[in-house]
Write a protein that holds these residues in place. Sequence first.
Motif, PDB file in Angstrom:
ATOM      1  N   SER A  99     -22.215  48.992  10.363  1.00 45.77           N
ATOM      2  CA  SER A  99     -23.293  49.114   9.206  1.00 45.77           C
ATOM      3  C   SER A  99     -22.852  48.774   7.975  1.00 45.77           C
ATOM      4  O   SER A  99     -23.706  48.668   6.884  1.00 45.77           O
ATOM      5  CB  SER A  99     -23.499  50.734   9.084  1.00 45.77           C
ATOM      6  OG  SER A  99     -22.478  51.321   8.825  1.00 45.77           O
ATOM      7  N   ASN A 100     -21.648  48.026   8.008  1.00 44.33           N
ATOM      8  CA  ASN A 100     -21.097  47.395   6.651  1.00 44.33           C
ATOM      9  C   ASN A 100     -22.010  46.120   6.266  1.00 44.33           C
ATOM     10  O   ASN A 100     -22.665  45.389   7.022  1.00 44.33           O
ATOM     11  CB  ASN A 100     -19.688  46.951   6.918  1.00 44.33           C
ATOM     12  CG  ASN A 100     -18.776  47.981   7.168  1.00 44.33           C
ATOM     13  OD1 ASN A 100     -17.748  47.824   7.733  1.00 44.33           O
ATOM     14  ND2 ASN A 100     -19.195  49.222   6.863  1.00 44.33           N
ATOM     15  N   THR A 101     -22.413  45.962   5.150  1.00 51.12           N
ATOM     16  CA  THR A 101     -23.056  44.695   4.622  1.00 51.12           C
ATOM     17  C   THR A 101     -21.943  43.621   3.998  1.00 51.12           C
ATOM     18  O   THR A 101     -22.326  42.537   4.289  1.00 51.12           O
ATOM     19  CB  THR A 101     -23.883  45.225   3.488  1.00 51.12           C
ATOM     20  OG1 THR A 101     -23.303  45.956   2.507  1.00 51.12           O
ATOM     21  CG2 THR A 101     -24.919  45.995   4.131  1.00 51.12           C
ATOM     22  N   ILE A 102     -20.944  44.201   3.540  1.00 51.14           N
ATOM     23  CA  ILE A 102     -19.703  43.296   2.928  1.00 51.14           C
ATOM     24  C   ILE A 102     -18.851  42.783   4.201  1.00 51.14           C
ATOM     25  O   ILE A 102     -18.760  41.797   4.530  1.00 51.14           O
ATOM     26  CB  ILE A 102     -19.239  43.611   1.793  1.00 51.14           C
ATOM     27  CG1 ILE A 102     -20.188  43.906   0.626  1.00 51.14           C
ATOM     28  CG2 ILE A 102     -18.132  42.665   1.363  1.00 51.14           C
ATOM     29  CD1 ILE A 102     -19.570  44.248  -0.562  1.00 51.14           C
ATOM     30  N   GLY A 103     -18.187  43.876   4.639  1.00 54.86           N
ATOM     31  CA  GLY A 103     -17.605  43.786   5.799  1.00 54.86           C
ATOM     32  C   GLY A 103     -16.072  44.398   5.665  1.00 54.86           C
ATOM     33  O   GLY A 103     -15.464  44.333   4.646  1.00 54.86           O
TER      34      GLY A 103
END
Length: 509
Positions: A96-100
């Motif tokens: 669910s991470n957007t940046i990581g």
Amino acid sequence: MTKNIKRPTVLVKGVLASLLLLSVGCSYEAPEIPEPEVQTLQDADISNTVFLGGSLFSGVNNGVLVEDLSAQSIPQIFLNSVANNTQQVDFSATSSNTIGFNIFENGPNVNGIVGPYQLTFPPGADTTFFQEFVNGQAFAYAPVNTEIKNYSFPKAQVLDFTQASRTENTFINSYLNAGAQAPLAQIAGSQPSFFVLNLGYEDLLGYSVTGAEGNEDQADATAHAYGDILNTAVFESNLTAVVDALLANPNAKGALLNIPDFLKFPFFTETEFDITPYVIGLQTKLSNMRSAASDYNDVLETYYEQNPGFPFADRRPILTYPGDSPFTWGIQVEDRDLHDVVVNGEPLKKVRQAVRDELIYYRHEQFLTSTIGNLPENAVPESQYIKLAEIDIIRAKIAEYNQAIQQVAAASNGRLVVVDIYSYFEELYTGFNQFLDVPAEGTTIEGVQFLPIVGEFGIFSADALNLNQRGNALIVNQIVDALNLNFNGNLSRVNPNDFAGTPINIAGN
């Protein structure tokens, strides 16, 4: 005036009448849009295909697992292509991470906040770029995907699938939550008709990216850690267990990817043993390096004067940065194999300069001008590079594991095929010579180069271990070719030129 005003109306009516007559006399039918050809294997059923593997299959890109990049993983590209999906369907365990969350920099701590690697041109640079990492976020998976067919997880090794209650891999446990049940049992319960396995690669990679400090022949599966190499016979036994569980469906078949010589990947070869290019123009840095080397050498000289009988062959090498011998200044590394030196009760740190063909991890390059590899106090630790003897061990294990994979396939009575990724990467690396700085030839598709490098035309993401989308497409085509050849199929190749490469950022942007 009245006629003049009405004349256009009469003309329009005449045209409409003519069109009406034409439409009655010659009816028009819109062309049919051709339906995509159904992709099949005549000798295998791919209607319910699953993938099992580690980082390479999971969608890790630039060191992180994020949705927009994992959507172009090897399994995702394959499954959507075979199904002729015009839109990407998600078949994977997706973060669910957007940046990581960087799986290499944060280690096992899923609350770490080191983010993805990126390739950056420093200010004023022309052709040189560096790998660096940016801030990220703690790791979290998206809700469980009920359509999952890609059971591949960051750093997952074969024991992570076959052992119940194993806690070594935090990713697979946090998603599948298999508990007392081995994940393999849960996966086999989906009754796949076909499967593709990438097992063995991550098992050897774990040892290699942790400095080859683990057990190189761990036969006790219950004591095995990520940085250990599982004994080859035990690996083959566990691979057989995976295969047998997935072949329990009497009509099921599958494919096994073998293991490339990953020590040629840019993670291990992008940074050479020599620190010269990073410090040659930094006079203050170079002066400090030479001063520290002189102090270190003085201690050695004093020790050997006090111990004249010490064999010359076993003596530590001195640290040297001669002004007339550029490009031979090895990066300083720790080496616990060096003998103890104690002068006036003080032990001398066990360091030396790296020698040609030792492998320094790419992640260090960004620090070589400043804080690592140039003084005894900041020598690269043993866990962060690979010695010559360790290189031989790893390559011997790759050969052993590939033989084991071949034997498992051979024992399947034609139900399994090996996708020879080892030979494919050897072709991509044709001509490669790190010593002479000769690049690999790679391959050319529709006039576009695909090279086994990071950077422009490269097939690797910024972590230098996992492929970018272009590289994933190349591997998909190797899988497709193997399945078509061995199972009498008409699966379509994908066009790697339709997929993105790895971007390079300009510092400050």
